[in-house]
Design an enzyme around this catalytic site. Structure first.
Site, mmCIF file in Angstrom:
data_model
loop_
_atom_site.group_PDB
_atom_site.id
_atom_site.type_symbol
_atom_site.label_atom_id
_atom_site.label_comp_id
_atom_site.label_asym_id
_atom_site.label_seq_id
_atom_site.Cartn_x
_atom_site.Cartn_y
_atom_site.Cartn_z
ATOM 1 N N GLU A 107 35.210 9.478 8.774
ATOM 2 C CA GLU A 107 34.316 10.379 7.980
ATOM 3 C C GLU A 107 34.775 11.717 8.379
ATOM 4 O O GLU A 107 33.888 12.520 8.485
ATOM 5 C CB GLU A 107 32.840 9.940 8.133
ATOM 6 C CG GLU A 107 32.468 8.888 7.495
ATOM 7 C CD GLU A 107 30.948 8.797 7.590
ATOM 8 O OE1 GLU A 107 30.518 9.936 6.882
ATOM 9 O OE2 GLU A 107 30.111 7.830 7.860
ATOM 10 N N ALA A 157 42.009 13.654 8.525
ATOM 11 C CA ALA A 157 42.427 12.583 7.515
ATOM 12 C C ALA A 157 43.871 12.245 7.035
ATOM 13 O O ALA A 157 44.355 11.310 6.879
ATOM 14 C CB ALA A 157 41.435 12.714 6.020
ATOM 15 N N ALA A 158 44.546 13.589 6.728
ATOM 16 C CA ALA A 158 45.853 13.479 6.515
ATOM 17 C C ALA A 158 46.683 12.771 7.527
ATOM 18 O O ALA A 158 47.767 11.924 7.362
ATOM 19 C CB ALA A 158 46.422 14.672 6.279
ATOM 20 N N GLU A 177 28.258 -22.980 13.574
ATOM 21 C CA GLU A 177 28.176 -24.394 13.520
ATOM 22 C C GLU A 177 27.163 -24.934 14.613
ATOM 23 O O GLU A 177 26.498 -25.955 14.264
ATOM 24 C CB GLU A 177 29.462 -24.833 13.699
ATOM 25 C CG GLU A 177 30.758 -24.810 12.655
ATOM 26 C CD GLU A 177 31.455 -23.637 12.993
ATOM 27 O OE1 GLU A 177 32.763 -23.512 12.750
ATOM 28 O OE2 GLU A 177 30.791 -22.392 13.704
#
Length: 391
Positions: A318, A324-325, A82
């Site tokens: 990644e 990942a699990a 703004e």
């Protein structure tokens, strides 16, 4: 017209980061209102990856159907959108309408409240994309504007505004960064051959999308095995684009002495390990400009807590299937982006994108929500959100 610093725009934004029970068919504002709010979002995206822990915000000031001022929030500590838009509009802002993708703040933080700046400028109307979920704002800015006699319209292109700032919203509501698990696999569910070779599962179009995704995130996390097997760069591969912090999780620091991630001139690298692990190797990394931090226990949950404390909003996983699990099981992942290539490589021991979650029946499977599927070149991208526990 826009006095904001020039930042090359990044455009990869996918999905909404939190459940919304509003009617998706409800349309707020006129066609012109929605077009101006889309312009706000376009401006906001110029700062992708650069504003955390703040949100990305764009603002447009209109008078007599003409844009007279624009701005976006470029990074933490600098003025909000703004302020840039008001500066560009000057005295013409009096009696004008300002469009802003996020509710103007009404508190003193690193910068003064934008609601007071709008009141002082004499704007006649404020069109807001979404209410700020931050308890310090949360409707306070809108209330201040209305108290000053300014007309306020809320909810124009609301879903698109929420989509843009899913990481910020998740951080505010859950006190954790927003976790995204990205992987590329073959049609038969493999991320590499039995020898570990994985270049390349997907096509160039898909890899370009991943590069844009990286540019929009604050950090990328991999495990030690990814460093040893792939020797990745983990950069956005785009000149002028944001490069996230590259994070390696390794308990033992059994890592190569030479790796692309240790080259920190283009992008910073952080190695997270457990207390006392391979002290000599820690020193070797520090001498190359790599940041090393000891966390005990070294778990995805602890890592996300640490990255929250560093002010991060969006974190990209990644990593390989085992990590990942663990990240999924510990609630460190909220969204999944699965690139699927029309290839079959077979192999009973070839690695898969997600390791053992301990499930023994199909009824235990995690069903993604708000699923979107689209074609990227010759590949397919499946995007969805993991079921979230209630607050």
């Amino acid at each position: 017209m826009d006095n904001s610093p020039v930042v090359e725009p990044d455009t990869f934004v996918v999905g909404s980061g939190f459940q919304d029970d509003s009617n998706p068919k409800q349309i707020v504002g006129s066609d012109f209102d929605r077009a101006m709010m889309q312009r706000c979002l376009e401006l906001a995206r110029r700062a992708l990856g650069r504003t955390s822990p703040n949100p990305m915000v764009g603002a447009v000031i209109v008078k007599d159907g003409e844009i007279i001022g624009e701005g976006f929030h470029p990074r933490v500590g600098e003025p909000h959108a703004e302020v840039f838009a008001l500066k560009a509009a000057g005295d013409r802002a009096r009696g004008a309408t300002i469009y802003v993708s996020l509710e103007p703040c009404n508190h003193y933080g690193r910068t003064p409240p934008c609601s007071e700046a709008l009141v002082a400028a004499g704007v006649a109307k404020v069109v807001v994309g979404m209410v700020d979920p931050n308890p310090l704002v949360a409707g306070g800015g809108i209330a201040r504007l209305r108290t000053a006699g300014i007309e306020v319209l809320v909810g124009v292109e609301e879903q698109a505004c929420k989509k843009l700032n899913e990481g910020f919203v998740h951080r505010i509501l859950h006190h954790r960064p927003f976790g995204i698990l990205k992987y590329a696999m073959t049609l038969d569910g493999k991320i590499a051959t039995t020898t570990g070779h994985s270049a390349w599962v997907t096509n160039q179009d898909a890899r370009s999308e991943v590069h844009q995704l990286r540019a929009a995130c604050d950090a990328i996390i991999v495990g030690g095995n990814t460093v040893r097997q792939d020797n990745p760069y983990l950069t956005s591969h785009r000149e002028g684009a944001h490069n996230p912090l590259r994070v390696v999780m390794s308990r033992s620091l059994n890592l190569p002495e030479k790796a692309h991630l240790w080259e920190t001139a283009e992008a910073p690298t952080l190695v997270l390990t457990e207390k006392g692990a391979h002290v000599d190797f820690q020193e070797l990394l520090r001498n190359q400009g790599v940041e090393v931090v000891e966390l005990t226990p070294l778990t995805p949950e602890q890592v996300m807590t640490y990255l929250y404390e560093r002010g991060f909003c969006s974190v990209l996983w990644e990593c390989g299937g085992i990590l990942a699990a663990r990240a999924i099981a510990q609630g460190a992942v909220q969204k999944v982006l699965a690139f699927i290539a029309p290839k079959i490589i077979g192999g009973s021991n070839a690695p898969t994108p997600v390791g053992d979650l301990g499930f023994t029946t199909m009824t235990e499977a995690l069903s993604l929500e708000r699923v979107a599927i689209r074609v990227v070149g010759s590949d397919c991208l499946v995007e969805g959100y993991l079921p979230q526990k209630s607050l």
